[in-house]
Design a protein around this motif. Structure first.
Motif, PDB file in Angstrom:
ATOM      1  N   LEU A  86       0.803  -1.218   0.000  1.00 19.65           N
ATOM      2  CA  LEU A  86       0.000   0.000   0.000  1.00 19.65           C
ATOM      3  C   LEU A  86       0.840   1.275   0.000  1.00 19.65           C
ATOM      4  N   THR A  89       0.530   4.561  -2.520  1.00 19.47           N
ATOM      5  CA  THR A  89      -0.727   4.424  -3.265  1.00 19.47           C
ATOM      6  C   THR A  89      -1.786   5.278  -2.571  1.00 19.47           C
ATOM      7  N   PHE A  90      -2.900   5.495  -3.246  1.00 15.11           N
ATOM      8  CA  PHE A  90      -3.983   6.274  -2.641  1.00 15.11           C
ATOM      9  C   PHE A  90      -4.565   5.580  -1.400  1.00 15.11           C
ATOM     10  N   GLY A 169       3.058   8.507   1.020  1.00 18.11           N
ATOM     11  CA  GLY A 169       2.452   8.619  -0.304  1.00 18.11           C
ATOM     12  C   GLY A 169       3.449   9.029  -1.373  1.00 18.11           C
ATOM     13  N   GLU A 175      -2.145  10.385  -8.048  1.00 18.32           N
ATOM     14  CA  GLU A 175      -2.300   9.232  -7.150  1.00 18.32           C
ATOM     15  C   GLU A 175      -2.083   9.661  -5.701  1.00 18.32           C
ATOM     16  N   THR A 176      -0.982  10.338  -5.433  1.00 17.21           N
ATOM     17  CA  THR A 176      -0.692  10.744  -4.059  1.00 17.21           C
ATOM     18  C   THR A 176      -0.238  12.196  -3.956  1.00 17.21           C
TER      19      THR A 176
END
Lengths: 225, 377
Positions: A86, A89-90, A169, A175-176
């Motif tokens: 994770l 990632t968002f 992030g 995305e981040t």
């Protein structure tokens, strides 16, 4: 140029919305338990919940990265299901934001539940309301100011976070890459116009949030008489 | 009581902090039972135990149903007990209107159409129609109490529990509520347990009383008989101690704004009470308002002299006072005299005397001389 600002704005709002919604679901039972439990160790739990208030966000982000990264327990579990880690990632960002903003949801809710007190729920019980029924029909409506404060604070706080986002992030556009990170980027690359738009916008937004909160609180206390 | 145990049979024991409760009692299934005692004696805790809001070790049976039996691990949670509970502060839900407050319990207990009291009946009886759309925050203390009573009644209770519903109300609000409480007992055939530390309230409303002191039951029985007991001085404030006389209105002396009452063949005259002839009323007579004469007094402004015999004399050691119990046609009257007076008059049990009641005692508000409606019950 301006389109490149809109992407972080949309992403930021999305992140704040999802985080607030999920924290409402997670934070309410925690706040209720903290308000009602007589367990001697509940203040220890309360302290853990409050930790993000005092820890540097980067410390939090660092541990979350370790936890969620490909070599951490989170990544290991994700890998077991054949999923990527994770980190960066968002969804990872959402988890990080939730941990970071947890006290901003739980604290107002707990105070509101404390203020409701035992009596209205006892009254509800003598009027045949089960504890579940009484929670929804009495405790939640009476704690409404707490819910509003929690939602507004969590949303605003998530919009403004930086350290945790950067650590977990990174800076992936779409995305981040949220507003605070984008601002940092623009400043680093000397794009003052964009930096001004974001920074000024944040000031206006924060002002509006605080004003809205005090207005809501005043209206509530007046409605209550 | 033979085939099926009616009423409440209860026993509770346990510690709450430094306070110990240990009581066992029965409450009849009809009428108003007062849980009486000084502040902090544990009477509210006992009421909460009956409601299931507080959990102590013990046993509780209501109309033959077991609500709690610690020995068998039975404990019915409060929301499954068919009770109505009126809290000390009306405790209305501030986020709901008066109507929604009233309906909160009604909806959850299921509506019934077989002659049970409906919403409209309760609203009419407690005169709530003008308040229905208002918010509890805008009501007066007396109005709030009425709504709380109505709300409890609409949850169709088989037992009504009231925790000092008049405390915190001013005299006017009290007089507004008292007639409703007396009426509940007539209109709804449900037993009421009423917590109070006010002897006057108990004397007016209750048919039975349980006297609690320091977490223990010290006396129980019909109100009149219990109030006559001289040994409860430490529980009943001496200043307020007294008895209840049940009288019947026999004549209205309109010219003098007075009412003549009959008490077991003897007459009493009190300031006008506007009720029909034949109505039974309860009068509370404080011991400190009663004097004793050994002969029928003449040339005295006190109109009320009841003939009786001394049945008991209790001198209070280390004080100037003594209490004398006088049997008046079977009813008992308490008189608080000085020990010197007892000595000088040579009072002895069995002696014929006249009990003088200063008329000011009977200068009752309508609430104090409340029609109890014994006959219509």
């Amino acid at each position: 140029m301006v389109e490149s600002i809109w992407s972080p704005v949309r992403l930021t709002l999305e992140l704040a919305f999802v985080t607030t919604l999920l924290l409402l679901v997670v934070g309410t039972p925690i706040a209720w338990w903290l308000s009602r439990s007589r367990a001697p160790w509940k203040e220890a739990v309360a302290s853990v919940v409050a930790l993000p208030l005092v820890l540097p966000p980067t410390v939090l982000g660092f541990y979350l990265l370790i936890l969620l990264g490909p070599n951490g327990p989170g990544g290991w579990i994700a890998g077991g299901f054949g999923l990527p880690s994770l980190a960066f990632t968002f969804p990872g960002l959402v988890i990080g934001s939730m941990v970071y903003s947890l006290p901003f949801m739980v604290q107002p809710l707990r105070n509101a539940f404390d203020a409701v007190g035992e009596r209205p729920l006892e009254v509800a019980a003598t009027l045949r309301a089960s504890p579940w029924d009484a929670f929804w029909s009495v405790a939640v409506p009476l704690a409404r100011p707490g819910f509003l404060s929690g939602i507004i604070l969590t949303f605003a706080h998530t919009v403004g976070e930086f350290g945790v986002v950067l650590m977990i992030g990174g800076n992936i556009p779409g995305e981040t890459k949220v507003l605070s990170v984008a601002l940092f980027d623009y400043v680093e690359t000397l794009q003052w116009r964009e930096a001004h738009i974001i920074a000024g916008g944040m000031v206006v937004f924060s002002f509006a949030v605080i004003l809205a909160m005090s207005l809501i609180e005043r209206r509530m206390s007046r409605a209550r008489g | 009581m033979s085939e099926r145990v009616g009423g409440i049979v209860a026993s509770f024991a346990g510690r709450l902090g430094a306070f110990t409760i240990d009581v066992a009692f029965e409450i009849p299934r009809r009428g108003i039972t007062a849980l009486f005692g000084p502040s902090g004696c544990g009477k509210t805790t006992i009421l909460r135990c009956i409601a299931g809001l507080q959990r102590l070790e013990g046993r509780l049976q209501v109309d033959g149903e077991v609500w709690q039996d610690s020995a068998r691990g039975i404990f019915l949670p409060p929301h499954k007990r068919p009770i109505g509970y009126v809290f000390q502060e009306a405790s209305l839900f501030p986020h709901l209107s008066v109507r929604e407050n009233l309906l909160y319990g009604a909806r959850r207990s299921g509506t019934r159409s077989d002659g049970g009291r409906g919403f409209d009946d309760v609203v009419e009886l407690l005169r709530l129609d003008a308040l229905l759309e208002r918010s509890p925050g805008t009501l007066s203390g007396g109005q709030r109490s009425r709504v709380a009573i109505g709300r409890a009644l609409l949850s169709r209770p088989r037992l009504l529990l009231m925790d000092e519903p008049l405390t915190g109300l001013d005299l006017r609000a009290k007089e507004e509520i008292l007639p409703y409480l007396a009426m509940l007992h007539r209109e709804f055939s449900i037993p009421i347990v009423y917590v109070s530390h006010e002897i006057a309230e108990v004397a007016q409303l209750a048919d039975h009383m349980l006297v609690v002191s320091d977490g223990k039951l010290v006396a129980s029985g019909p109100t009149a008989a219990t109030l006559e007991r001289l040994d409860l001085g430490s529980v009943v404030d001496r200043f307020e101690a007294g008895v209840v006389l049940t009288c019947r209105v026999v004549e209205q002396l309109s010219a003098f704004r007075a009412t003549r009452l009959d008490h077991r063949g003897q007459n009493l005259v009190v300031p006008e009470i506007q009720v029909p002839i034949g109505t039974e009323i309860r009068l509370r007579v404080r011991a400190r308002e009663v004097s004793i004469a050994t002969r029928r007094p003449e040339g005295i402004s006190i109109r009320n002299a009841l003939e009786g015999t001394v049945s008991e004399i209790v001198e209070e050691p280390d004080t100037a006072y003594a209490e004398v119990l006088v049997d008046v046609g079977g009813a008992k009257l308490r008189a608080r005299l000085t020990r010197l007076a007892v000595h000088d008059l040579g009072l002895k049990p069995g002696q014929s005397v006249f009990a003088l009641i200063k008329s000011v005692t009977l200068d009752g508000t309508p609430a104090q001389a409340l029609a109890t409606g014994v006959s219509g019950n």
